[in-house]
Scaffold this motif. Structure first.
Motif, mmCIF file in Angstrom:
data_model
loop_
_atom_site.group_PDB
_atom_site.id
_atom_site.type_symbol
_atom_site.label_atom_id
_atom_site.label_comp_id
_atom_site.label_asym_id
_atom_site.label_seq_id
_atom_site.Cartn_x
_atom_site.Cartn_y
_atom_site.Cartn_z
ATOM 1 N N HIS A 126 0.860 -1.189 0.000
ATOM 2 C CA HIS A 126 0.000 0.000 0.000
ATOM 3 C C HIS A 126 0.891 1.231 0.000
ATOM 4 O O HIS A 126 1.972 1.221 0.592
ATOM 5 N N ALA A 127 0.419 2.287 -0.615
ATOM 6 C CA ALA A 127 1.189 3.538 -0.680
ATOM 7 C C ALA A 127 1.517 4.060 0.716
ATOM 8 O O ALA A 127 2.637 4.523 0.958
ATOM 9 N N SER A 128 0.559 3.975 1.635
ATOM 10 C CA SER A 128 0.799 4.502 2.987
ATOM 11 C C SER A 128 1.940 3.767 3.680
ATOM 12 O O SER A 128 2.692 4.370 4.450
ATOM 13 N N ARG A 129 2.109 2.498 3.370
ATOM 14 C CA ARG A 129 3.193 1.730 3.979
ATOM 15 C C ARG A 129 4.547 2.140 3.402
ATOM 16 O O ARG A 129 5.536 2.231 4.129
ATOM 17 N N TYR A 130 4.572 2.405 2.100
ATOM 18 C CA TYR A 130 5.806 2.929 1.497
ATOM 19 C C TYR A 130 6.144 4.300 2.080
ATOM 20 O O TYR A 130 7.309 4.597 2.371
ATOM 21 N N ASN A 131 5.143 5.136 2.242
ATOM 22 C CA ASN A 131 5.372 6.477 2.801
ATOM 23 C C ASN A 131 5.941 6.412 4.210
ATOM 24 O O ASN A 131 6.884 7.141 4.535
ATOM 25 N N ARG A 132 5.361 5.548 5.035
ATOM 26 C CA ARG A 132 5.843 5.434 6.411
ATOM 27 C C ARG A 132 7.279 4.880 6.436
ATOM 28 O O ARG A 132 8.115 5.353 7.202
ATOM 29 N N ARG A 133 7.571 3.897 5.591
ATOM 30 C CA ARG A 133 8.923 3.357 5.565
ATOM 31 C C ARG A 133 9.911 4.409 5.068
ATOM 32 O O ARG A 133 11.022 4.534 5.602
ATOM 33 N N ALA A 134 9.498 5.193 4.077
ATOM 34 C CA ALA A 134 10.351 6.274 3.590
ATOM 35 C C ALA A 134 10.650 7.268 4.706
ATOM 36 O O ALA A 134 11.798 7.728 4.848
ATOM 37 N N ASP A 135 9.656 7.590 5.516
ATOM 38 C CA ASP A 135 9.872 8.498 6.656
ATOM 39 C C ASP A 135 10.881 7.916 7.648
ATOM 40 O O ASP A 135 11.725 8.649 8.191
ATOM 41 N N ALA A 136 10.793 6.609 7.880
ATOM 42 C CA ALA A 136 11.739 5.969 8.799
ATOM 43 C C ALA A 136 13.152 5.997 8.224
ATOM 44 O O ALA A 136 14.124 6.255 8.941
ATOM 45 N N TYR A 137 13.267 5.748 6.909
ATOM 46 C CA TYR A 137 14.592 5.840 6.275
ATOM 47 C C TYR A 137 15.146 7.260 6.385
ATOM 48 O O TYR A 137 16.330 7.458 6.668
ATOM 49 N N LEU A 138 14.303 8.256 6.157
ATOM 50 C CA LEU A 138 14.748 9.650 6.280
ATOM 51 C C LEU A 138 15.247 9.942 7.685
ATOM 52 O O LEU A 138 16.271 10.615 7.865
ATOM 53 N N ALA A 139 14.512 9.458 8.683
ATOM 54 C CA ALA A 139 14.909 9.689 10.071
ATOM 55 C C ALA A 139 16.275 9.075 10.364
ATOM 56 O O ALA A 139 17.027 9.591 11.196
ATOM 57 N N LYS A 140 16.609 7.993 9.655
ATOM 58 C CA LYS A 140 17.918 7.345 9.829
ATOM 59 C C LYS A 140 18.991 7.990 8.954
ATOM 60 O O LYS A 140 20.146 7.621 9.030
ATOM 61 N N GLY A 141 18.585 8.916 8.088
ATOM 62 C CA GLY A 141 19.538 9.560 7.184
ATOM 63 C C GLY A 141 19.821 8.740 5.932
ATOM 64 O O GLY A 141 20.792 9.022 5.216
ATOM 65 N N GLU A 142 18.998 7.758 5.646
ATOM 66 C CA GLU A 142 19.180 6.915 4.456
ATOM 67 C C GLU A 142 18.302 7.463 3.342
ATOM 68 O O GLU A 142 17.249 6.910 2.995
ATOM 69 N N HIS A 143 18.773 8.545 2.756
ATOM 70 C CA HIS A 143 17.974 9.299 1.782
ATOM 71 C C HIS A 143 17.697 8.514 0.490
ATOM 72 O O HIS A 143 16.598 8.622 -0.069
ATOM 73 N N ASP A 144 18.683 7.760 0.016
ATOM 74 C CA ASP A 144 18.473 7.018 -1.227
ATOM 75 C C ASP A 144 17.337 6.003 -1.090
ATOM 76 O O ASP A 144 16.498 5.862 -1.993
ATOM 77 N N LEU A 145 17.295 5.298 0.058
ATOM 78 C CA LEU A 145 16.225 4.331 0.271
ATOM 79 C C LEU A 145 14.873 5.024 0.451
ATOM 80 O O LEU A 145 13.844 4.535 -0.014
ATOM 81 N N ALA A 146 14.906 6.192 1.095
ATOM 82 C CA ALA A 146 13.678 6.956 1.252
ATOM 83 C C ALA A 146 13.120 7.385 -0.105
ATOM 84 O O ALA A 146 11.929 7.257 -0.365
ATOM 85 N N VAL A 147 14.002 7.875 -0.968
ATOM 86 C CA VAL A 147 13.573 8.312 -2.304
ATOM 87 C C VAL A 147 13.010 7.132 -3.086
ATOM 88 O O VAL A 147 12.001 7.246 -3.780
ATOM 89 N N LYS A 148 13.656 5.977 -2.963
ATOM 90 C CA LYS A 148 13.196 4.777 -3.670
ATOM 91 C C LYS A 148 11.764 4.422 -3.268
ATOM 92 O O LYS A 148 10.928 4.061 -4.102
ATOM 93 N N ASP A 149 11.475 4.517 -1.960
ATOM 94 C CA ASP A 149 10.103 4.222 -1.493
ATOM 95 C C ASP A 149 9.139 5.286 -1.998
ATOM 96 O O ASP A 149 8.009 5.003 -2.333
#
Length: 197
Positions: free
Chosen positions: A174-197
């Motif tokens: 679901h899109a909302s799950r990708y969005n939440r995971r992207a937010d978690a990646y951003l919080a960890k500073g993993e921008h590339d993975l966040a952008v991918k989500d």
């Protein structure tokens, strides 16, 4: 094989008479096998239908009627709890799902729903506990992973959150799950993975 229209008509009449004679006994047998009385189930079914139509106040009224008829009917509390959840009455939602769990301790969705209400009250540890029980009962229930991930996320436990979001996505993307995971990646500073989500 019956070829005469008169014989077919007689067979239909006899079948109809037998059906009406047997009907009260069939209903009695059903009531004996199912501890839920038919009127309580009818009101609970109306509550579920109202919920599906977004008529949450009606759903609560119907569920209340079912509960007055049979106070041990988990389905009625489940329907009312869902309506209360949709109305953001989270404390009352938790009360209803406490009863559902007491009556049906193996009902995984009741734990997920109660945990979701706890999440919105900021009770993240309680949410995690409930989702963990739901996952033990039904390991392929994506909503339980998603809400547990959200609770981990709020506690800044990003690795656990990402793991749960990822599992929820494996089960049901679901899109909302990708969005939440992207937010978690951003919080960890993993921008590339966040952008991918």
């Amino acid at each position: 094989m019956i070829k005469s229209p008169n014989k077919i008509l007689k067979l239909l009449v006899v079948t109809g008479i037998l059906f009406f004679i047997a009907q009260p006994y069939v209903g009695a047998a059903y009531a004996a096998d199912d501890p839920v009385s038919a009127p309580a189930k009818e009101w609970a079914d109306k509550a579920y239908t109202a919920n599906a139509s977004g008529k949450y106040d009606e759903a609560i009224l119907y569920a209340d009627k079912a509960i007055r008829i049979n106070s041990d009917y988990a389905g009625a509390y489940n329907a009312r709890g869902y309506a209360r959840y949709q109305k953001k009455l989270y404390k009352q939602t938790i009360e209803d799902f406490d009863i559902v769990i007491n009556l049906k301790p193996d009902f995984h969705q009741a734990y997920t729903n109660r945990g979701a209400a706890k999440f919105y009250l900021g009770l993240y540890d309680g949410c995690i506990e409930d989702q963990t029980i739901a996952i033990k009962l039904y390991p392929d229930y994506g909503n339980a992973y998603f809400f547990r991930g959200k609770a981990y996320h709020e506690k800044k436990l990003y690795d656990q959150a990402i793991a749960d979001y990822s599992r929820a996505l494996e089960i049901e993307p679901h899109a909302s799950r990708y969005n939440r995971r992207a937010d978690a990646y951003l919080a960890k500073g993993e921008h590339d993975l966040a952008v991918k989500d």
